[in-house]
Design a protein around this motif. Structure first.
Motif, mmCIF file in Angstrom:
data_model
loop_
_atom_site.group_PDB
_atom_site.id
_atom_site.type_symbol
_atom_site.label_atom_id
_atom_site.label_comp_id
_atom_site.label_asym_id
_atom_site.label_seq_id
_atom_site.Cartn_x
_atom_site.Cartn_y
_atom_site.Cartn_z
ATOM 1 N N LEU A 35 -8.077 21.490 46.728
ATOM 2 C CA LEU A 35 -8.657 20.499 46.128
ATOM 3 C C LEU A 35 -7.947 19.165 45.858
ATOM 4 O O LEU A 35 -8.228 17.826 45.646
ATOM 5 N N THR A 36 -6.972 18.982 47.344
ATOM 6 C CA THR A 36 -6.287 18.126 47.397
ATOM 7 C C THR A 36 -6.778 16.583 47.651
ATOM 8 O O THR A 36 -7.483 16.769 48.546
ATOM 9 N N GLY A 37 -6.511 15.495 46.887
ATOM 10 C CA GLY A 37 -7.169 14.034 46.857
ATOM 11 C C GLY A 37 -8.750 14.154 46.320
ATOM 12 O O GLY A 37 -9.467 13.159 46.935
ATOM 13 N N THR A 38 -9.149 14.603 45.863
ATOM 14 C CA THR A 38 -10.195 15.206 45.010
ATOM 15 C C THR A 38 -10.382 14.725 43.510
ATOM 16 O O THR A 38 -9.028 14.532 43.215
ATOM 17 N N VAL A 39 -11.502 14.400 43.273
ATOM 18 C CA VAL A 39 -11.720 14.163 42.245
ATOM 19 C C VAL A 39 -10.535 15.060 40.796
ATOM 20 O O VAL A 39 -10.474 15.001 39.706
ATOM 21 N N TRP A 40 -11.453 16.528 41.497
ATOM 22 C CA TRP A 40 -11.002 18.056 40.626
ATOM 23 C C TRP A 40 -9.449 18.026 40.832
ATOM 24 O O TRP A 40 -8.685 18.334 39.416
ATOM 25 N N ALA A 41 -8.446 17.364 41.321
ATOM 26 C CA ALA A 41 -6.991 17.992 41.663
ATOM 27 C C ALA A 41 -6.816 16.343 40.668
ATOM 28 O O ALA A 41 -6.323 17.257 39.406
ATOM 29 N N SER A 42 -7.907 15.718 40.473
ATOM 30 C CA SER A 42 -6.925 14.360 39.914
ATOM 31 C C SER A 42 -7.231 15.099 38.015
ATOM 32 O O SER A 42 -6.427 14.597 36.971
ATOM 33 N N ALA A 43 -8.434 15.404 38.000
ATOM 34 C CA ALA A 43 -9.160 15.810 36.365
ATOM 35 C C ALA A 43 -8.076 17.115 36.235
ATOM 36 O O ALA A 43 -7.702 17.291 35.233
ATOM 37 N N ALA A 44 -7.427 18.099 37.004
ATOM 38 C CA ALA A 44 -6.614 18.849 37.249
ATOM 39 C C ALA A 44 -4.953 18.836 36.108
ATOM 40 O O ALA A 44 -4.308 19.043 36.025
ATOM 41 N N LYS A 45 -4.390 17.335 37.496
ATOM 42 C CA LYS A 45 -3.805 16.931 36.468
ATOM 43 C C LYS A 45 -3.436 16.327 35.690
ATOM 44 O O LYS A 45 -2.502 16.405 34.956
ATOM 45 N N VAL A 46 -4.450 15.411 34.942
ATOM 46 C CA VAL A 46 -4.823 15.162 33.363
ATOM 47 C C VAL A 46 -4.608 15.893 32.329
ATOM 48 O O VAL A 46 -3.905 15.614 31.692
ATOM 49 N N LEU A 47 -5.187 17.186 32.819
ATOM 50 C CA LEU A 47 -5.154 18.337 32.310
ATOM 51 C C LEU A 47 -3.366 19.508 31.830
ATOM 52 O O LEU A 47 -3.522 19.581 30.814
ATOM 53 N N SER A 48 -3.290 19.342 33.035
ATOM 54 C CA SER A 48 -1.874 19.934 33.081
ATOM 55 C C SER A 48 -0.871 19.547 32.251
ATOM 56 O O SER A 48 0.227 19.961 31.504
ATOM 57 N N LEU A 49 -0.941 17.856 32.560
ATOM 58 C CA LEU A 49 -0.230 16.805 31.471
ATOM 59 C C LEU A 49 -0.864 17.385 30.081
ATOM 60 O O LEU A 49 0.440 17.164 29.444
ATOM 61 N N LEU A 50 -1.803 17.216 29.964
ATOM 62 C CA LEU A 50 -2.093 17.230 28.535
ATOM 63 C C LEU A 50 -1.640 18.898 27.986
ATOM 64 O O LEU A 50 -1.381 19.173 26.712
ATOM 65 N N MET A 51 -2.170 20.002 28.891
ATOM 66 C CA MET A 51 -1.846 21.289 27.539
ATOM 67 C C MET A 51 -0.230 21.766 28.193
ATOM 68 O O MET A 51 0.176 22.966 27.546
ATOM 69 N N ASP A 52 0.344 21.965 29.123
ATOM 70 C CA ASP A 52 1.843 21.229 29.536
ATOM 71 C C ASP A 52 2.549 21.016 28.827
ATOM 72 O O ASP A 52 3.734 20.817 29.505
ATOM 73 N N ALA A 53 2.711 20.558 27.487
ATOM 74 C CA ALA A 53 3.274 19.896 26.305
ATOM 75 C C ALA A 53 3.650 19.943 25.739
ATOM 76 O O ALA A 53 2.936 21.341 24.465
ATOM 77 N N GLY A 54 4.989 20.034 25.151
ATOM 78 C CA GLY A 54 5.579 20.997 23.851
ATOM 79 C C GLY A 54 4.342 20.633 22.780
ATOM 80 O O GLY A 54 4.420 21.914 21.958
ATOM 81 N N TRP A 55 4.173 19.108 23.005
ATOM 82 C CA TRP A 55 2.843 18.964 21.513
ATOM 83 C C TRP A 55 2.369 19.613 21.531
ATOM 84 O O TRP A 55 1.074 20.768 20.385
ATOM 85 N N SER A 56 1.063 20.610 22.606
ATOM 86 C CA SER A 56 0.463 21.004 22.174
ATOM 87 C C SER A 56 0.008 23.276 22.244
ATOM 88 O O SER A 56 -0.711 23.091 21.392
ATOM 89 N N TRP A 57 1.320 22.739 22.117
ATOM 90 C CA TRP A 57 1.622 24.662 21.690
ATOM 91 C C TRP A 57 1.924 24.662 20.493
ATOM 92 O O TRP A 57 1.588 25.505 19.956
ATOM 93 N N ALA A 58 2.567 23.132 20.129
ATOM 94 C CA ALA A 58 2.789 22.822 19.094
ATOM 95 C C ALA A 58 1.685 23.228 17.941
ATOM 96 O O ALA A 58 1.315 23.652 16.840
ATOM 97 N N ALA A 59 0.654 22.166 18.774
ATOM 98 C CA ALA A 59 -0.998 22.032 17.599
ATOM 99 C C ALA A 59 -1.371 23.417 18.054
ATOM 100 O O ALA A 59 -2.136 24.255 16.570
ATOM 101 N N LEU A 60 -0.863 24.413 18.598
ATOM 102 C CA LEU A 60 -1.412 26.060 18.956
ATOM 103 C C LEU A 60 -1.605 26.805 17.739
ATOM 104 O O LEU A 60 -2.078 27.192 16.748
#
Length: 193
Positions: A35-60
Motif C-alpha cells: 500500500l506504500t504511497g497510496t491513498v489507502w496507506a495514508s488513510a491507514a496512517k490516520v486511523l492508526s494514529l487515532l486508534m493506537d492512542a491512549g485516549w481511544s482505549w480509555a474511551a472504550l
C-alpha cells in the motif's frame, strides 16, 4: 451478561483492529508494504494514529461503563474491555508482525484503569456535577494527550498527523460541548420541575 460479552467483543475488536491498522499503515510490514504511497496507506496512517492512542482505549472503557449503567458493572465492563483489547492486540501483533509481547505488563496497567474508567462511564448518566465531570473525562483526556503526546512518532509533520490532530481536537470540542450542554439542560429541567 450481555454487557460482559459485549465488552469482551468490543475490546477484542478494537485491539485486533488497531494492530491490523498499524500493520497496514507501515511500509515495513508485509500487509502495509503493497500500500506504500497510496491513498489507502495514508488513510491507514490516520486511523492508526487515532486508534493506537491512549485516549481511544480509555474511551472504550468509558463507553462500556456507560452501557453497563451501574458503577460496579461499569467497572467490570471497562476492565474486561481493556483486557480483551490488550490480548487481541498482542495476539494479532504476533500473527501479523511476528512481534514479541508486553501483554502481561499492559494487563497490569489496564485492569485498574479499566475499573476506574468503566465506573466513570457509568457515572455519565448521573445528573449534576458528577455526570458532567464523568462526561468530560474522554474529551479532556484526548485534549491533554494532544498537548503532552501528540500523534506521530516522527519529527517531521505529515498530513496524516495533522488530519489526526484536527479530528481529535474537533471531537474533543464537540464532546466537551455536548457534556456542558447536557449539564445545563438537566440543571434547567431540575429547577423548572
Amino acid at each position: 451478561m450481555k454487557i460482559i460479552l459485549g465488552s469482551l467483543a468490543a475490546g477484542a475488536g478494537l485491539g485486533a483492529a488497531t494492530s491490523l491498522v498499524n500493520a497496514l499503515s507501515s511500509p515495513y510490514a508485509e500487509l502495509g508494504a503493497p500500500l506504500t504511497g497510496t491513498v489507502w496507506a495514508s488513510a491507514a496512517k490516520v486511523l492508526s494514529l487515532l486508534m493506537d492512542a491512549g485516549w481511544s482505549w480509555a474511551a472504550l472503557a468509558v463507553a462500556m461503563g456507560w452501557l453497563a449503567r451501574t458503577r460496579a458493572l461499569g467497572a467490570l465492563a471497562g476492565a474486561l474491555a481493556l483486557i480483551a483489547a490488550t490480548g487481541a492486540y498482542y495476539v494479532t501483533d504476533a500473527l501479523v508482525w511476528g512481534a514479541g509481547t508486553e501483554m502481561i505488563r499492559w494487563w497490569v496497567v489496564g485492569l485498574p484503569f479499566g475499573l476506574v474508567l468503566g465506573a466513570v462511564g457509568a457515572a455519565i448518566r448521573r445528573p449534576g456535577l458528577t455526570g458532567l465531570l464523568a462526561a468530560l473525562t474522554v474529551p479532556v483526556g484526548a485534549a491533554v494527550q494532544m498537548v503532552v503526546l501528540p500523534p506521530g512518532p516522527h519529527l517531521t509533520v505529515t498530513s496524516a498527523m495533522v488530519l489526526a490532530e484536527v479530528i481529535v481536537w474537533t471531537a474533543s470540542a464537540l464532546g466537551a460541548g455536548w457534556a456542558v450542554r447536557r449539564f445545563w439542560a438537566t440543571k434547567r429541567a431540575g429547577t423548572a420541575g
